[in-house]
Design an enzyme around this catalytic site. Structure first.
Site, PDB file in Angstrom:
ATOM      1  N   SER A 190       0.837  -1.191   0.000  1.00  0.00           N
ATOM      2  CA  SER A 190       0.000   0.000   0.000  1.00  0.00           C
ATOM      3  C   SER A 190       0.875   1.244   0.000  1.00  0.00           C
ATOM      4  CB  SER A 190      -0.892   0.012   1.250  1.00  0.00           C
ATOM      5  OG  SER A 190      -1.593   1.238   1.394  1.00  0.00           O
ATOM      6  N   TYR A 239      -2.213  -0.118  10.535  1.00  0.00           N
ATOM      7  CA  TYR A 239      -2.278  -0.561   9.133  1.00  0.00           C
ATOM      8  C   TYR A 239      -1.007  -0.181   8.391  1.00  0.00           C
ATOM      9  CZ  TYR A 239      -3.842  -0.970   4.293  1.00  0.00           C
ATOM     10  OH  TYR A 239      -3.950  -1.306   2.953  1.00  0.00           O
TER      11      TYR A 239
END
Length: 264
Positions: free
Chosen positions: A144, A157
């Protein structure tokens, strides 16, 4: 049709929805065979029916939560028995939550690392010896932009995706000696149901909706990179430029963008 993908056997984790589902469809469209892994078996069965109706490829489905590490060896052994050899692995299973560090329940943070990081490593570890022996293969890890550019309300995250990138970068150098390619994919926000879990309030999706990536486009970029010497795929370009600037001038970016970052 992408001739590099045609006839190849590809494993995709987290294939029951989102970009996992779209990548499965794109591999099949290009003549590749797919082994699809996910927790939600009924969604895999629906996807299998769609692929078999539209494409002349082999598709097999396997129910697995990649956080259940004891079950991974058995599933991968079954896949090897079913396909004979595997040429590609796309580690896509993952989830996130958007909460400030003190608000994120430890049990959820632990679960995130179990799926995003340890599950990815465990799946890779099962297949890597096979790829090394055959002297060919491609491992694609879905990371990501959050792994390159940390922002508020995504501490856990972002940390999990930092870990994925660290693992991927080391693996790339190790695997290259055996003809195995390794690619990291760093997308920004994608218009999928990811945010129904990550952001229960809906604020983030509302604020960045117009900038969200199309899952079909992301899937196409990833599948088109299969069996090429691509180090990273960074989407969208403007967000990756922000990541580069952040790495060069972190204090400046954190100071200037602080209010904007809290919009998620």
């Amino acid at each position: 049709m992408n001739q590099r993908v045609k006839g190849k056997n590809i494993i995709i984790t987290g294939a029951s929805g989102g970009i996992g589902e779209q990548m499965a469809l794109k591999v099949a469209e290009n003549g590749g065979n797919v082994a699809l892994i996910a927790r939600r078996l009924h969604l895999l069965e629906n996807l299998k029916q769609t692929i078999e109706a539209d494409y002349q490829t082999t598709v097999k489905i396997y129910q697995l939560d990649v956080a259940q590490y004891d079950e991974i060896p058995g599933v991968f052994t079954t896949i090897m028995d079913d396909f004979g050899e595997v040429h590609g692995l796309i580690n896509n299973a993952g989830f996130g939550i958007f909460k400030e560090a003190h608000e994120a329940p430890f049990s959820v943070v632990k679960g995130m690392f179990e799926v995003n990081v340890l599950g990815l490593i465990a799946c890779t570890g099962e297949l890597l010896p096979h790829m090394r022996r055959q002297g060919f293969g491609h491992i694609i890890n879905i990371a990501s932009q959050a792994g390159k550019f940390a922002t508020p309300k995504s501490s856990a995250y972002s940390a999990s995706k930092h870990a994925v990138l660290g693992y991927t970068n080391s693996l790339r150098m190790e695997a290259s000696r055996y003809g195995v390619q390794v690619t990291a994919v760093n997308p920004g926000p994608i218009a999928t149901d990811f945010f129904s879990i990550a952001d229960e309030s809906g604020t983030y999706a509302k604020n960045v909706g117009k900038w969200m990536l199309n899952p079909h486009l992301v899937a196409e970029k990833v599948v088109n990179s299969l069996f090429t010497n691509r180090r990273e795929i960074n989407l969208p370009v403007w967000m990756n430029a922000g990541s580069v600037i952040y790495q060069l001038f972190p204090s400046f970016v954190e100071k200037v963008g602080n209010k904007l970052f809290f919009k998620k």
